[in-house]
Scaffold this active site. Sequence first.
Site, PDB file in Angstrom:
ATOM      1  N   GLU A 147       0.869  -1.190   0.000  1.00 46.95           N
ATOM      2  CA  GLU A 147       0.000   0.000   0.000  1.00 46.95           C
ATOM      3  C   GLU A 147       0.895   1.225   0.000  1.00 46.95           C
ATOM      4  O   GLU A 147       1.871   1.267   0.743  1.00 46.95           O
ATOM      5  CB  GLU A 147      -0.864  -0.005   1.265  1.00 46.95           C
ATOM      6  N   GLU A 152      -2.452  10.956   3.182  1.00 46.44           N
ATOM      7  CA  GLU A 152      -3.492  10.619   4.157  1.00 46.44           C
ATOM      8  C   GLU A 152      -3.547  11.790   5.106  1.00 46.44           C
ATOM      9  O   GLU A 152      -2.522  12.406   5.430  1.00 46.44           O
ATOM     10  CB  GLU A 152      -3.117   9.379   4.952  1.00 46.44           C
TER      11      GLU A 152
END
Length: 632
Positions: A147, A152
């Site tokens: 990932e 984020e």
Amino acid sequence: MMGMALAVLAGCGQEKPTEYEGWKLVWHDEFDKDGVPDPDSWIFEEGFVRNKELQWYQSQNAECKDGFLVIEGRKERVKNPDYNADGKSWRESREFAEYTSSSVQTRGKREFLYGRFEVRAKIPVASGAWPAIWTLGIQKPWPSCGEIDIMEYYKIGGEPHILANAAWGTNRKDIPKWNSSKLPYAKFISRDPEWAAKFHVWRMDWDQEFIRLYLDDELLNEIPLSTTVNGSEGNHINPFKTPHYILLNLAMGGNGGEVDESLLPLRYEIDYVRVYQKKKEPYTAFHPGKIWEDTDGVHINAHGGGILYHNGTYYWYGEHKSEHSSSALVGVRVYSSTDLYNWKNEGVALPVMPSGSGHKIEKGCVIERPKVIYNEKTKKFVMWFHLELKGQGYAAAEYGVAASDTPVGPFRFLYASRSCPGVWPQNMSEVEIAKARSFKDFSRKGKEWKQNVIDGMCVARDMKIGQMARDMTLFVDDDGKAYHIFSSEENHTLHIAELTEDYLYHTDKYVRILPGGHNEAPAIFKKEGVYWMITSGCTGWKPNAARLSRATSIWGPWESLPNPCVGEKAELTFDSQSTYILPVEGKRDTWIFMADRWRPKNPIDARYIWLPIAFEDGKPVLKWADEWKMSE
Ligand code: DGJ
């Protein structure tokens, strides 16, 4: 957006040019068409979110409007279809989601390996907002798929942060490995109090060595791919050397914090997503020892290889190697080319069988030096390879055979065996056989051991189970007869065995050559009725001096000649070990010596040494060249 695209605008979060020198825009979405996100590129992932801390339901709250993709986080109650008052699982534990939002993804539609990824977006920063731009490897499960969080935004210890991360590890979601950069959001606000009201550009530059994550051109994290190999439960692969898809996601609650309902709906606005890849000029020469990229820009993974020429195309077959292991975790790969410089990945020609299947070519076995020849009569492509059984080191010493109707496979595994059980070599006389039979003690000891091997001790020892068959090549002679040439007798003696007309079996006619010569890595070619063979000595993965031998009949006698390499590092075959000699189609007297520069600590990084074979004084000569071309 595109109209402005070529203008280079300075400053934070300004729209970027769509051209970068040396890069090609391979896919982009400017969200210029109003309505649902382009179904050719995006899917919605719908449903209740796994994490029970989150209070949102993934819905279809994403729409393109005025050149932006807008993902909204709304207050909207959705009943959980899995709710069960007595239930214990996260799926059953919550009766309602209080909010809806969206996760739009390019899974199955747009997947990329390496490149420059740019996303220009304005993110919601209100409490409860958890926006992200991320990628996932196309192999599951998480985190072994890998990932990458290009962006984020969520709370750590109650404080909002901007993160730039990668996760990988094993097949167990409870033990991911992370490389995280966590920057307090306050840092950005202190620089620019209007930060949240503006668009910003998140960028990832990803190649075979690094993932670099940027925000408005500031490097937030640099992740070396040398550190991102999965553990054993993740199959030792590097998930960042496999294609990834893109996710644009707005989660609500959870680490985003308590949702501030007074600030709903949340708006996550994305101006564009652009993916560039390095412009690759086709190769026009060989560069021995350098990374050799396929047409996708990935280092070719076909070690111990061999080449088949068929209907105007060359096919290169070789061992797929991984970062931490030389064992066969994937199988035999195949690439195609029409010019020998530029190779297209055609995938896995012979896949290994699943781990635990007990199959002879079970994942984790050793498959080495695969070679493929085409049988005109049966119209089959036939592959032979050296096989060692899983968990048995190099004790099995078998050859394997597989066949296919097409050059790129998939090949069907047929069988594996020791060579010619119960049959004595053609070139051992009755007297020699009698002597070999007289050996009673086969243990590897004493000064006389080597002489005993020369006298046929191993042949006698292995008469019942068949002769050892390790490093190998195949050779098809002018008359269409094919031969399997391999290291036998504990690598002390080479054997040459004739193949049946269909090339699938030994005829049981075979000879021992250069007994006690300790040769590996045989590679052979023929010029004007003379067979020339180049081999190596036996020093494991370490290079040694090549050996040359010649014969006027394939059955011998074979005469040993000095090392054909000259110049610096000649005594180490230029740090490599032979694997194949390729006659170049349509070019008279043109042969390419193919060898491997092994990297046992990082086997996938092994290099290819291809050099031209010249003839001097009637003998083949190999000279180093940093770069060379075939004559026109
Ligand atoms: C040298 C051989 O030529 C390779 O194919 C491989 O078997 C290594 N030895 C293993 O040490």
